[in-house]
Design an enzyme around this catalytic site. Structure first.
Site, short mmCIF file in Angstrom:
data_model
loop_
_atom_site.label_atom_id
_atom_site.label_comp_id
_atom_site.label_asym_id
_atom_site.label_seq_id
_atom_site.Cartn_x
_atom_site.Cartn_y
_atom_site.Cartn_z
CB CYS A 10 48.89 -2.51 36.72
SG CYS A 10 47.74 -3.22 35.54
CB THR A 28 29.66 -15.49 24.68
OG1 THR A 28 28.25 -15.35 24.84
CG2 THR A 28 30.40 -14.58 25.65
N PRO A 57 23.58 -15.47 22.30
CG PRO A 57 21.73 -15.84 20.93
CD PRO A 57 22.62 -16.51 21.91
CB ILE A 69 25.97 -13.53 26.91
CG1 ILE A 69 24.56 -13.73 27.48
CG2 ILE A 69 27.03 -13.59 28.01
CD1 ILE A 69 24.36 -14.98 28.29
CE1 TYR A 70 26.34 -8.25 23.38
CE2 TYR A 70 28.27 -7.75 22.04
CZ TYR A 70 26.90 -7.80 22.19
OH TYR A 70 26.09 -7.42 21.16
CB ALA A 71 32.97 -12.76 27.61
CE1 TYR A 86 70.26 12.14 17.99
CE2 TYR A 86 70.30 13.54 16.04
CZ TYR A 86 70.95 12.98 17.14
OH TYR A 86 72.25 13.25 17.38
P1 FAD Z 1 39.80 -7.92 36.63
O1 FAD Z 1 40.32 -6.56 36.46
O2 FAD Z 1 40.58 -8.87 37.47
O3 FAD Z 1 38.33 -7.83 37.17
C1 FAD Z 1 37.54 -8.97 37.37
C2 FAD Z 1 36.61 -8.75 38.54
O4 FAD Z 1 35.51 -9.60 38.40
C3 FAD Z 1 37.25 -9.10 39.88
O5 FAD Z 1 37.29 -7.98 40.74
C4 FAD Z 1 36.38 -10.21 40.43
O6 FAD Z 1 36.15 -10.09 41.83
C5 FAD Z 1 35.08 -10.01 39.68
N1 FAD Z 1 34.30 -11.24 39.55
C6 FAD Z 1 34.72 -12.44 39.11
N2 FAD Z 1 33.71 -13.33 39.11
C7 FAD Z 1 32.62 -12.67 39.57
C8 FAD Z 1 31.28 -13.07 39.80
N3 FAD Z 1 30.86 -14.30 39.55
N4 FAD Z 1 30.42 -12.15 40.28
C9 FAD Z 1 30.84 -10.87 40.53
N5 FAD Z 1 32.10 -10.45 40.32
C10 FAD Z 1 32.99 -11.34 39.83
N6 FAD Z 1 48.41 -5.99 33.16
C11 FAD Z 1 49.20 -5.16 32.42
O7 FAD Z 1 48.94 -5.01 31.21
N7 FAD Z 1 50.26 -4.50 32.98
C12 FAD Z 1 50.57 -4.63 34.30
O8 FAD Z 1 51.52 -4.00 34.79
C13 FAD Z 1 49.79 -5.51 35.10
N8 FAD Z 1 50.07 -5.70 36.40
C14 FAD Z 1 49.28 -6.51 37.15
C15 FAD Z 1 49.59 -6.69 38.50
C16 FAD Z 1 48.80 -7.52 39.28
C17 FAD Z 1 49.14 -7.70 40.72
C18 FAD Z 1 47.65 -8.15 38.72
C19 FAD Z 1 46.78 -9.02 39.57
C20 FAD Z 1 47.35 -7.99 37.39
C21 FAD Z 1 48.16 -7.18 36.58
N9 FAD Z 1 47.88 -7.00 35.22
C22 FAD Z 1 48.68 -6.17 34.48
C23 FAD Z 1 46.76 -7.70 34.56
C24 FAD Z 1 45.53 -6.81 34.47
O9 FAD Z 1 45.24 -6.30 35.73
C25 FAD Z 1 44.38 -7.64 33.92
O10 FAD Z 1 44.70 -8.04 32.61
C26 FAD Z 1 43.06 -6.87 33.90
O11 FAD Z 1 42.73 -6.41 35.17
C27 FAD Z 1 41.95 -7.79 33.38
O12 FAD Z 1 40.72 -7.15 33.49
P2 FAD Z 1 39.39 -7.99 33.78
O13 FAD Z 1 38.27 -7.03 33.81
O14 FAD Z 1 39.33 -9.13 32.83
O15 FAD Z 1 39.63 -8.64 35.21
#
Ligand code: FAD
Length: 551
Positions: free
Chosen positions: A42, A271, A274, A276-278, A424
């Site tokens: 973010c 998910t 069994p 495996i979570y996401a 307030y």
């Molecule tokens: P991520 O934090 O994206 O992490 C996923 C990681 O998994 C990545 O680093 C990726 O490389 C890795 N990955 C994927 N596939 C594989 C694989 N097969 N093997 C190994 N690694 C893998 N949200 C807000 O609420 N407020 C904000 O102000 C905000 N600003 C944002 C600004 C930007 C520029 C971005 C890009 C996002 C923003 N978000 C914001 C969204 C927020 O960052 C995401 O909702 C959050 O990071 C999701 O978390 P995540 O763990 O699902 O994914």
């Protein structure tokens, strides 16, 4: 227990830390495809814009510090390739070592996030056409921004908007191209309008209803062409047209994918397979207001889900109860916040609703420095349960939306807002805080004390003989009004009632809806069918309808 986590940023790192706090004995492996873990997604636009000066601030942990603090086996540049759900193994590519190997697991957590959409536009694969997801993208965009010139940002969502502002801060001239008729699709159009005005006021050229059809390279520069024939020169282009959940790993492993394209999970974040979570951007969850599956793409839900998944793995009974998609974005000092659902969504889902607009000051008017908030609240006609809130303003939109978000989550009604007891003092709010005011205005509609009218229904009402009665001062009336309005200032209304025709409905208009309510009450008690234009002239203006001036 041996736990493998795919993804080492928001959801993955949070779950890993929680798991370690719950279990000192488990073996925890974190696989991250990129070189960084636990970075501040973010914060990336603010580093590109120079607000965050030190790149190190973006890295909340290095792989080493994360590993040391929580005794994790953190493997960066390690990509999960495939999962054998029956055999409980995962195939991994060690990108740096250029080798593949297999790990077993007792429990697996997927937090792979979402990837930026790259549309199949000719020229979109040019290296000067960038997307923003991680620190490497940030470095590339910062380098481009520091060279100066001009940029085309494609997409008027959160990332597009934050980046447009950040690039402006670096002195880059920005065209923002948006295919839809409004920026910020998470809002209703009239609530996105002040945000667009703020961008334009700060030099961003907002091009609505424009779809990019080609990006053509020319002497180390680009030309962006839209379907309507607009051509925009650019030193570089940022594509910020949305993201899609990273589901290929889950899909290929036979894990159930939901209707939105996200991984399906239950309330324990499990998910269909069994053990495996996401969590996070890759999963679809239920929206607490509509009950429908959604992809929130927000850091808050990702964090909470990660904690719940970790708890579930460790046998705890925590449950994720759904998202209400509370969000905020800053636009050149303007706060634009929302929670729950929009009117667009309610219409699309055929959910009955009522709505109110109000434009209160963020704190007591007599205390210097107050600024106006623009608020829209949606609620059920049956019992006033709050369905959604949108608020825009220089100050205080954040806290009003946060309070109302909690009310939405708790299933509260507009009457609960009217009665809320909030902190307030004149520099922070009003004895009747905007949250209370939202509840009172909505409550007046629910009780029938106020019959509302809305800008988009005025033309139809006028065609049926309704008259618009403007009760503002002469100078306000001259500055801008609804065409063909009758003007009687509120303080003269009782003595000039005879001038108001009685044959059709009277729509009363003032500046923000307050004097209109008083005037409508006078008229109703004198036998008129009087309605108050919700939010007054300020709401009317935000609908982009015709305005008459002078006279
Ligand atoms: P991520 O934090 O994206 O992490 C996923 C990681 O998994 C990545 O680093 C990726 O490389 C890795 N990955 C994927 N596939 C594989 C694989 N097969 N093997 C190994 N690694 C893998 N949200 C807000 O609420 N407020 C904000 O102000 C905000 N600003 C944002 C600004 C930007 C520029 C971005 C890009 C996002 C923003 N978000 C914001 C969204 C927020 O960052 C995401 O909702 C959050 O990071 C999701 O978390 P995540 O763990 O699902 O994914």
């Amino acid at each position: 227990m041996k736990i493998v986590i795919v993804g080492g940023v928001a959801g993955g790192a949070t779950a890993a830390a929680r798991l370690r706090r719950l279990s000192e004995d488990s073996e925890i492996i974190v696989l991250e495809r990129g070189p960084d873990v636990s970075f501040a997604n973010c914060g990336l636009p603010y580093y590109i814009g120079g607000v965050i000066e030190d790149r190190e601030e973006l890295l909340l942990h290095t792989p080493e510090s994360l590993s040391q603090r929580y005794r994790l086996d953190v493997r960066v540049k390690s990509e999960a390739l495939s999962i054998d759900t029956a055999g409980k193994t995962i195939r991994i590519r060690d990108i740096a070592g250029n080798r593949e190997y297999t790990e077993t697991f007792d429990k697996l957590l997927l937090s792979p996030g979402a990837f930026p959409v790259r549309p199949p536009i000719p020229g979109a694969d040019n290296p000067l056409v960038r997307t923003l997801r991680n620190v490497s993208d940030t470095d590339a965009l910062t380098e481009l921004a520091l060279k100066g010139g001009n940029a085309v940002v494609v997409g008027g969502g959160f990332i597009g908007i934050e980046m447009a502002e950040s690039l402006c801060r670096r002195g880059i001239a920005v065209d923002l191209v948006e295919a839809r008729p409004q920026i910020l699709w998470n809002l209703d159009p009239e609530m996105a309008w002040p945000a667009q005005k703020r961008m334009e006021k700060n030099g961003v050229r907002v091009r609505l209803n424009e779809t990019v059809s080609a990006i053509t390279p020319q002497d180390n520069r680009l030309t962006v062409t839209t379907k309507s024939g607009l051509t925009l020169p650019a030193s570089f282009v940022l594509l910020a047209i949305g993201v899609k959940p990273e589901t290929s790993l889950a899909r290929e492993a036979g894990i159930q994918i939901g209707v939105t394209g996200g991984i399906q999970v239950d309330e324990k974040m499990r998910t269909s397979s069994p053990d495996i979570y996401a969590v996070g951007d890759a999963v679809e969850v239920s929206h607490r207001v509509t009950g429908k599956p959604v992809l929130p793409y927000l850091a808050g839900p990702a964090n909470r889900q990660a904690r719940i998944a970790a708890d579930s793995m460790m046998g705890r009974a925590e449950k994720y109860s759904g998202a209400i998609t509370t969000a905020i974005v800053g636009i050149f000092g303007l706060q634009v916040a929302s929670s729950g659902v929009t009117e667009k969504t309610l219409k699309a889902e055929s959910i009955p609703y009522l709505k109110a607009y109000l434009h209160p000051l963020n704190h007591a008017g007599y205390y210097p420095g107050g600024s106006r908030l623009h608020m829209k609240i949606l609620f059920t006609p049956k019992d006033g349960r709050i369905l959604g809130i949108q608020a825009v303003g220089d100050e205080g939109a954040d806290k009003r939306v946060d309070v109302i978000a909690l009310a939405i989550r708790s299933g509260m009604t507009v009457n609960d807002l009217a009665e809320a007891e909030l902190a307030y003092a004149p520099q922070f709010g009003s004895a009747r805080d905007p949250v209370n005011q939202a509840g009172l205005v909505a409550g007046n509609i629910l009780s029938g004390d106020m019959v509302p009218a809305y800008p988009d229904e005025l033309a139809g009402l006028q065609a049926k003989g309704a008259i618009i009665l403007d009760v503002r001062t002469k100078s306000e009336f001259r500055l801008g009004r609804i065409p063909n309005s009758l003007h009687i200032p509120i303080d003269d209304l009782r003595t000039r009632l005879g001038e108001v025709p009685k044959k059709g409905p009277v729509i009363v208009c003032c500046q923000v809806g307050l004097r209109g309510y008083v005037a409508a009450r006078i008229l109703v008690q004198s036998g008129y069918d009087a309605r108050n234009l919700m939010g007054g002239f300020l709401t009317y203006e935000s609908f982009g309808l015709e305005i008459a001036k002078g006279g």
